[in-house]
Write a protein that holds these residues in place. Structure first.
Motif, PDB file in Angstrom:
ATOM      1  N   SER A 147     -34.027  14.584   6.928  1.00 27.04           N
ATOM      2  CA  SER A 147     -34.159  12.925   7.733  1.00 27.04           C
ATOM      3  C   SER A 147     -33.849  11.977   6.228  1.00 27.04           C
ATOM      4  CB  SER A 147     -35.283  12.128   7.480  1.00 27.04           C
ATOM      5  OG  SER A 147     -35.335  13.105   9.202  1.00 27.04           O
ATOM      6  N   GLN A 148     -34.269  12.050   5.209  1.00 27.66           N
ATOM      7  CA  GLN A 148     -34.243  11.170   3.918  1.00 27.66           C
ATOM      8  C   GLN A 148     -32.750  11.080   3.718  1.00 27.66           C
ATOM      9  OE1 GLN A 148     -35.507   9.010   2.390  1.00 27.66           O
ATOM     10  NE2 GLN A 148     -35.119   8.687   0.156  1.00 27.66           N
ATOM     11  N   LEU A 149     -32.050  12.406   3.543  1.00 24.78           N
ATOM     12  CA  LEU A 149     -30.712  12.303   3.227  1.00 24.78           C
ATOM     13  C   LEU A 149     -29.259  12.032   4.286  1.00 24.78           C
ATOM     14  CD1 LEU A 149     -28.548  14.597   1.613  1.00 24.78           C
ATOM     15  CD2 LEU A 149     -28.849  15.998   3.403  1.00 24.78           C
ATOM     16  N   MET A 150     -29.799  11.657   5.289  1.00 25.16           N
ATOM     17  CA  MET A 150     -28.964  11.165   6.464  1.00 25.16           C
ATOM     18  C   MET A 150     -29.788  10.068   6.717  1.00 25.16           C
ATOM     19  SD  MET A 150     -27.128  13.250   7.680  1.00 25.16           S
ATOM     20  CE  MET A 150     -27.448  15.339   6.962  1.00 25.16           C
ATOM     21  N   GLN A 151     -31.011   9.745   6.564  1.00 26.07           N
ATOM     22  CA  GLN A 151     -30.844   7.815   6.325  1.00 26.07           C
ATOM     23  C   GLN A 151     -30.252   7.187   5.050  1.00 26.07           C
ATOM     24  OE1 GLN A 151     -35.508   8.791   7.381  1.00 26.07           O
ATOM     25  NE2 GLN A 151     -35.172   7.445   6.060  1.00 26.07           N
ATOM     26  N   LEU A 152     -30.029   8.148   4.112  1.00 26.18           N
ATOM     27  CA  LEU A 152     -29.541   7.182   2.327  1.00 26.18           C
ATOM     28  C   LEU A 152     -27.918   7.412   3.164  1.00 26.18           C
ATOM     29  CD1 LEU A 152     -30.334   9.203  -0.162  1.00 26.18           C
ATOM     30  CD2 LEU A 152     -30.688   6.840   0.229  1.00 26.18           C
ATOM     31  N   PHE A 153     -27.694   8.406   3.770  1.00 28.70           N
ATOM     32  CA  PHE A 153     -26.207   7.956   4.297  1.00 28.70           C
ATOM     33  C   PHE A 153     -25.507   6.523   5.610  1.00 28.70           C
ATOM     34  CE2 PHE A 153     -25.597  12.857   4.029  1.00 28.70           C
ATOM     35  CZ  PHE A 153     -25.196  12.578   2.865  1.00 28.70           C
ATOM     36  N   GLU A 154     -26.769   7.047   6.156  1.00 33.73           N
ATOM     37  CA  GLU A 154     -26.981   5.397   7.379  1.00 33.73           C
ATOM     38  C   GLU A 154     -27.032   4.028   6.747  1.00 33.73           C
ATOM     39  OE1 GLU A 154     -26.101   5.875  10.040  1.00 33.73           O
ATOM     40  OE2 GLU A 154     -25.796   7.938  10.525  1.00 33.73           O
ATOM     41  N   TRP A 155     -27.860   4.413   5.552  1.00 37.62           N
ATOM     42  CA  TRP A 155     -28.644   3.172   5.536  1.00 37.62           C
ATOM     43  C   TRP A 155     -26.777   2.332   4.066  1.00 37.62           C
ATOM     44  CZ3 TRP A 155     -31.409   2.633  -0.624  1.00 37.62           C
ATOM     45  CH2 TRP A 155     -31.210   1.647  -0.467  1.00 37.62           C
ATOM     46  N   ALA A 156     -26.488   3.915   3.619  1.00 38.29           N
ATOM     47  CA  ALA A 156     -25.331   3.158   2.862  1.00 38.29           C
ATOM     48  C   ALA A 156     -24.170   2.361   3.378  1.00 38.29           C
ATOM     49  CB  ALA A 156     -24.563   4.405   2.051  1.00 38.29           C
ATOM     50  N   SER A 157     -24.328   3.483   4.835  1.00 39.64           N
ATOM     51  CA  SER A 157     -23.181   2.663   5.636  1.00 39.64           C
ATOM     52  C   SER A 157     -23.144   0.677   5.973  1.00 39.64           C
ATOM     53  CB  SER A 157     -22.545   2.958   6.872  1.00 39.64           C
ATOM     54  OG  SER A 157     -23.670   4.368   7.450  1.00 39.64           O
ATOM     55  N   LEU A 158     -25.009   0.518   5.859  1.00 37.89           N
ATOM     56  CA  LEU A 158     -25.018  -1.177   6.288  1.00 37.89           C
ATOM     57  C   LEU A 158     -25.266  -2.159   4.970  1.00 37.89           C
ATOM     58  CD1 LEU A 158     -28.676   0.004   8.114  1.00 37.89           C
ATOM     59  CD2 LEU A 158     -26.220  -0.566   9.101  1.00 37.89           C
ATOM     60  N   ASN A 159     -25.083  -1.054   3.941  1.00 36.33           N
ATOM     61  CA  ASN A 159     -25.319  -1.812   3.352  1.00 36.33           C
ATOM     62  C   ASN A 159     -24.083  -1.857   1.891  1.00 36.33           C
ATOM     63  OD1 ASN A 159     -26.046  -1.656  -0.164  1.00 36.33           O
ATOM     64  ND2 ASN A 159     -28.136  -1.819   0.453  1.00 36.33           N
ATOM     65  N   GLY A 160     -23.938  -3.393   1.605  1.00 33.61           N
ATOM     66  CA  GLY A 160     -22.883  -3.759   1.507  1.00 33.61           C
ATOM     67  C   GLY A 160     -22.736  -4.227  -0.225  1.00 33.61           C
ATOM     68  N   ASN A 161     -24.311  -3.799  -0.897  1.00 37.88           N
ATOM     69  CA  ASN A 161     -23.965  -4.154  -2.533  1.00 37.88           C
ATOM     70  C   ASN A 161     -24.057  -3.441  -3.318  1.00 37.88           C
ATOM     71  OD1 ASN A 161     -25.199  -4.708  -4.557  1.00 37.88           O
ATOM     72  ND2 ASN A 161     -27.095  -4.786  -4.028  1.00 37.88           N
ATOM     73  N   PRO A 162     -22.467  -3.699  -4.029  1.00 35.74           N
ATOM     74  CA  PRO A 162     -21.490  -2.977  -4.729  1.00 35.74           C
ATOM     75  C   PRO A 162     -22.762  -2.310  -6.101  1.00 35.74           C
ATOM     76  CG  PRO A 162     -21.268  -5.155  -5.137  1.00 35.74           C
ATOM     77  CD  PRO A 162     -21.695  -5.420  -4.391  1.00 35.74           C
ATOM     78  N   ALA A 163     -23.597  -3.505  -6.266  1.00 33.76           N
ATOM     79  CA  ALA A 163     -25.010  -3.670  -7.521  1.00 33.76           C
ATOM     80  C   ALA A 163     -25.108  -0.898  -7.023  1.00 33.76           C
ATOM     81  CB  ALA A 163     -25.621  -4.017  -8.295  1.00 33.76           C
ATOM     82  N   ILE A 164     -26.113  -1.144  -6.367  1.00 33.49           N
ATOM     83  CA  ILE A 164     -26.308  -0.063  -6.108  1.00 33.49           C
ATOM     84  C   ILE A 164     -25.846   0.763  -4.752  1.00 33.49           C
ATOM     85  CG2 ILE A 164     -29.080  -0.524  -6.160  1.00 33.49           C
ATOM     86  CD1 ILE A 164     -28.561  -0.976  -3.257  1.00 33.49           C
ATOM     87  N   SER A 165     -24.780   0.543  -4.481  1.00 32.23           N
ATOM     88  CA  SER A 165     -23.931   1.503  -3.535  1.00 32.23           C
ATOM     89  C   SER A 165     -22.928   2.435  -4.290  1.00 32.23           C
ATOM     90  CB  SER A 165     -22.740   0.808  -2.591  1.00 32.23           C
ATOM     91  OG  SER A 165     -21.668  -0.158  -3.539  1.00 32.23           O
ATOM     92  N   ASP A 166     -22.704   2.512  -5.920  1.00 34.96           N
ATOM     93  CA  ASP A 166     -21.961   3.056  -6.662  1.00 34.96           C
ATOM     94  C   ASP A 166     -22.969   4.619  -6.490  1.00 34.96           C
ATOM     95  OD1 ASP A 166     -20.306   2.062  -6.738  1.00 34.96           O
ATOM     96  OD2 ASP A 166     -20.208   1.712  -8.653  1.00 34.96           O
ATOM     97  N   TYR A 199     -18.497   9.348   8.290  1.00 35.64           N
ATOM     98  CA  TYR A 199     -18.812   8.130   7.686  1.00 35.64           C
ATOM     99  C   TYR A 199     -17.429   7.809   7.317  1.00 35.64           C
ATOM    100  CZ  TYR A 199     -24.005   9.276   8.191  1.00 35.64           C
ATOM    101  OH  TYR A 199     -24.926   9.798   8.564  1.00 35.64           O
ATOM    102  N   PRO A 200     -16.690   7.316   7.874  1.00 43.25           N
ATOM    103  CA  PRO A 200     -15.517   7.099   7.479  1.00 43.25           C
ATOM    104  C   PRO A 200     -15.271   5.613   6.120  1.00 43.25           C
ATOM    105  CG  PRO A 200     -15.062   7.188   9.998  1.00 43.25           C
ATOM    106  CD  PRO A 200     -16.244   7.199   9.102  1.00 43.25           C
ATOM    107  N   ALA A 201     -16.058   5.398   6.714  1.00 44.08           N
ATOM    108  CA  ALA A 201     -16.425   3.492   5.881  1.00 44.08           C
ATOM    109  C   ALA A 201     -16.915   4.238   4.268  1.00 44.08           C
ATOM    110  CB  ALA A 201     -17.400   2.890   6.572  1.00 44.08           C
TER     111      ALA A 201
END
Ligand SMILES: Cc1cc2nc3c(=O)[nH]c(=O)nc-3n(C[C@H](O)[C@H](O)[C@H](O)COP(=O)(O)OP(=O)(O)OC[C@H]3O[C@@H](n4cnc5c(N)ncnc54)[C@H](O)[C@@H]3O)c2cc1C
Length: 447
Positions: A147-166, A199-201
Motif C-alpha cells: 500500500s505504501q509503495l503504491m500510495q507513493l506513486f499515486e501521491w506523486a502523480s497528484l503532486n506538482g511540487n518540484p522540491a519533493i518530486s525528485d 504512470y506515464p506522467a
C-alpha cells in the motif's frame, strides 16, 4: 442477572497426553503434522488462522503475488487429523511450575509444550527506525508495504511540487540479506516493466532504489561467489548498493547514515536483523539472546517437558556453535524430528539426537537471475539457479491451492512482464502522517 460466562479455550478433556504447540510457522506446522494423533491430543495455537510462507512475502509486498497465495488456512490443513484443536489466540506467558500456558483467551494445562514462535524484527534499539521504517515479517506487513509503495506513486502523480518530486519515489532497503536483495530486484523490475506504463506522467529515472548494509557484501550468509554474483546482477539492474554503511536515524522522510550522508525517502524497509523473544515466566537461565537453549533432542535445557524448535531455538552443537541458521529448513526438520520422536521421549525410550541436513541456500534477484549454494560446494548463478529457486519455492508451499496460485501468477508475470496485484485495498496510514490520511482514507468503506 445472567452470569458472565468465563472465557475458556473449549478444549475437551483427554486421557491422552496433551501436546500444546505455540506457533504455526514452519516448525509448529511440521510438528503438528508429524505427531501421532492416536497417541496425543494435539493443540495448536497461533495469533493468525493461517500459515505464512515467509520466503515469498517480498513478492506480496512488491505486488507480484496476492496475499492468499502464500497463506494456508490452518484448519484446512488438518481436516484428517483426529483430536486436533486449533485456537487462534496470542500466548501471553508460561508457568513451567504448574505446566500452564496463559493466553489471550485463558489458561490451559499441557503435558508437553512445543515452542515455535520464530523470531521478531530487531531494530537494535533504534526507536525512530521502529516507528517509521516498515518491517517484513507477516502478511499484514507485506500489505502495508504494498500500500505504501503504491500510495507513493499515486501521491506523486497528484503532486506538482518540484522540491519533493525528485525524491518521493525513492525506496531504501536496509539489510542486504535475502529479503533486501530479493526486494531490490523485484522493485527494479517493477520500475522497468510496469510503473512507466501505469504512470506515464511520472519520470521513473528519478526513482532510486538503495540497498544498504553494515557488512562488506550482499547476502552475507551465502558463499562470497554468490554474493558477488548477486551484487553484479543488482548493479546491472540499477540498484544503488552501499556496503559498510551504518544507518543512524530516520524521521519518516530523511534517512541519516553514520557518515552524515542523508538519503530522502518516504519508504524505508527494515530487514537488517531478527532476534528471539520468549515469554514471561520462562526462567532467564533457559535463554540466551532471547532464544531458548536446547539439548540435541530439542528439549529446553532445564525443563523436562518443554521443547523449542526453529528460529526461537538455540541448539549449540560442534558444527553449529551459534545454533542453526535462521531459515526454514532447520525449523521444518526440527518440527518433523520432534513430531516423530515425542512418543518415544514420552515412553523414556532412547532417541537419536537431531541432525540437520543442510540442503543449501538460494536467493533470486529477478527474472532468470538467481544464486544457489548447493551441497558439495556447488555455487550456481543465472537461469539454472533461477529454475531451481522456482521449483524449490513452489514445492515447499503448504497446499496445492497455494502452489497453483503462485505458479499461475508467475506464468502470467513471465509472459506479460506485468505484476497484477498493484492494489491499495487498505491504505497504509503511518501514525501522524496527516498527508496520507487526508489523501487516502477518503474512499474507505462506509464513507
Ligand atoms: C521476509 C522473510 C524472507 C525469508 N526468506 C527465506 C528464504 O528465502 N529461505 C529460507 O529458508 N528462510 C527464509 N526466511 C526465514 C524463515 O521464514 C524462518 O527461518 C522460518 O519461518 C522459521 O520458522 P519458525 O517455525 O521458527 O517460525 P515462523 O515461521 O516465524 O512462525 C512463528 C509462528 O508463531 C506465531 N506466534 C509468534 N508469537 C506468538 C504468540 N505470542 N502467540 C501465538 N502465536 C505466535 C506467529 O504468528 C507465526 O505463525 C525468511 C524470513 C522472512 C521474514
Amino acid at each position: 442477572m445472567e452470569q458472565m460466562r468465563q472465557i475458556t479455550l473449549n478444549i475437551p478433556p483427554t486421557t491422552k497426553p496433551r501436546v500444546v504447540i505455540v506457533g504455526a510457522g514452519f516448525g509448529g506446522l511440521n510438528t503438528a503434522q508429524s505427531l501421532p494423533d492416536d497417541k496425543f491430543q494435539i493443540v495448536l495455537f497461533d495469533k493468525h488462522n493461517y500459515h505464512t510462507f515467509q520466503p515469498l512475502l517480498y513478492q506480496v509486498a512488491s505486488a507480484a503475488l496476492q496475499a492468499d497465495s502464500i497463506a494456508g488456512p490452518l484448519r484446512n490443513l488438518f481436516h484428517d487429523t483426529k483430536d486436533f484443536h486449533f485456537r487462534m489466540l496470542r500466548v501471553l506467558s508460561i508457568d513451567p511450575g504448574t505446566n500452564t500456558i496463559n493466553t489471550s483467551a485463558g489458561p490451559l494445562q499441557y503435558d508437553y509444550l512445543i515452542i515455535s514462535t520464530g523470531a521478531r524484527t530487531n531494530y537494535f534499539g533504534n526507536e525512530n527506525m521502529q516507528r517509521y521504517a516498515l518491517p517484513l515479517k507477516t502478511i499484514p506487513d507485506a500489505l502495508n508495504m504494498r500500500s505504501q509503495l503504491m500510495q507513493l506513486f499515486e501521491w506523486a502523480s497528484l503532486n506538482g511540487n518540484p522540491a519533493i518530486s525528485d525524491y518521493m519515489l525513492n525506496v531504501v532497503l536496509v539489510g542486504a540479506g535475502p529479503t533486501g536483495v530479493e526486494m531490490a530486484g523485484a522493485l527494479s523490475e517493477l520500475r522497468k516493466n510496469v510503473l512507466p506504463k501505469d504512470y506515464p506522467a511520472l519520470d521513473f529515472s528519478k526513482m532510486k532504489i538503495y540497498l544498504l548494509d553494515g557488512l562488506d557484501r550482499v547476502l552475507p550468509p551465502m558463499h562470497p561467489k554468490s554474493s558477488a554474483r548477486a551484487q553484479k546482477y543488482l548493479e546491472k539492474m540499477g540498484v544503488i548498493i552501499k556496503l559498510n554503511t551504518i544507518v543512524q536515524d530516520y524521521d519518516g522522510e530523511t534517512i541519516t547514515l553514520k557518515t552524515g550522508e542523508q538519503i530522502k525517502s518516504f519508504l524505508v524497509v527494515w530487514s537488517a536483523g531478527v532476534t528471539g523473544e520468549t515469554f514471561p515466566g520462562i526462567p532467564k537461565e533457559w535463554t540466551e539472546r532471547g532464544r531458548l537453549l536446547t539439548d540435541p533432542n530439542c528439549r529446553v535445557i532445564g525443563s523436562p517437558n518443554i521443547f523449542a524448535i526453529g528460529d526461537i531455538a538455540l541448539m549449540k552443537l560442534e558444527d553449529y556453535p551459534k545454533g542453526h541458521p535462521g531459515v526454514a529448513q532447520p525449523a521444518i526438520q526440527m518440527g518433523k524430528y520432534i513430531g516423530k520422536n515425542l512418543y518415544a521421549i514420552h515412553r523414556s525410550d532412547k532417541v537419536k539426537p537431531f541432525k540437520y541436513f543442510d540442503k543449501g541456500s538460494l536467493a533470486t534477484v529477478g527474472r532468470g537471475k538467481a544464486v544457489a549454494d548447493l551441497p558439495k560446494n556447488i555455487h550456481l548463478g543465472g537461469r539454472l539457479a533461477w529454475w531451481i529457486w522456482l521449483f524449490v519455492h513452489v514445492n515447499f508451499l503448504v497446499s496445492f491451492r497455494n502452489k497453483l496460485l503462485v505458479l499461475t501468477n508467475w506464468i502470467w508475470n513471465l509472459f506479460t512482464f506485468d505484476k497484477g496485484n498493484r492494489l491499495i485495498i487498505r491504505p497504509y496510514i503511518r501514525k501522524g502522517d496527516e498527508r496520507a490520511k487526508a489523501v487516502f482514507t477518503e474512499n474507505e468503506s462506509g464513507s
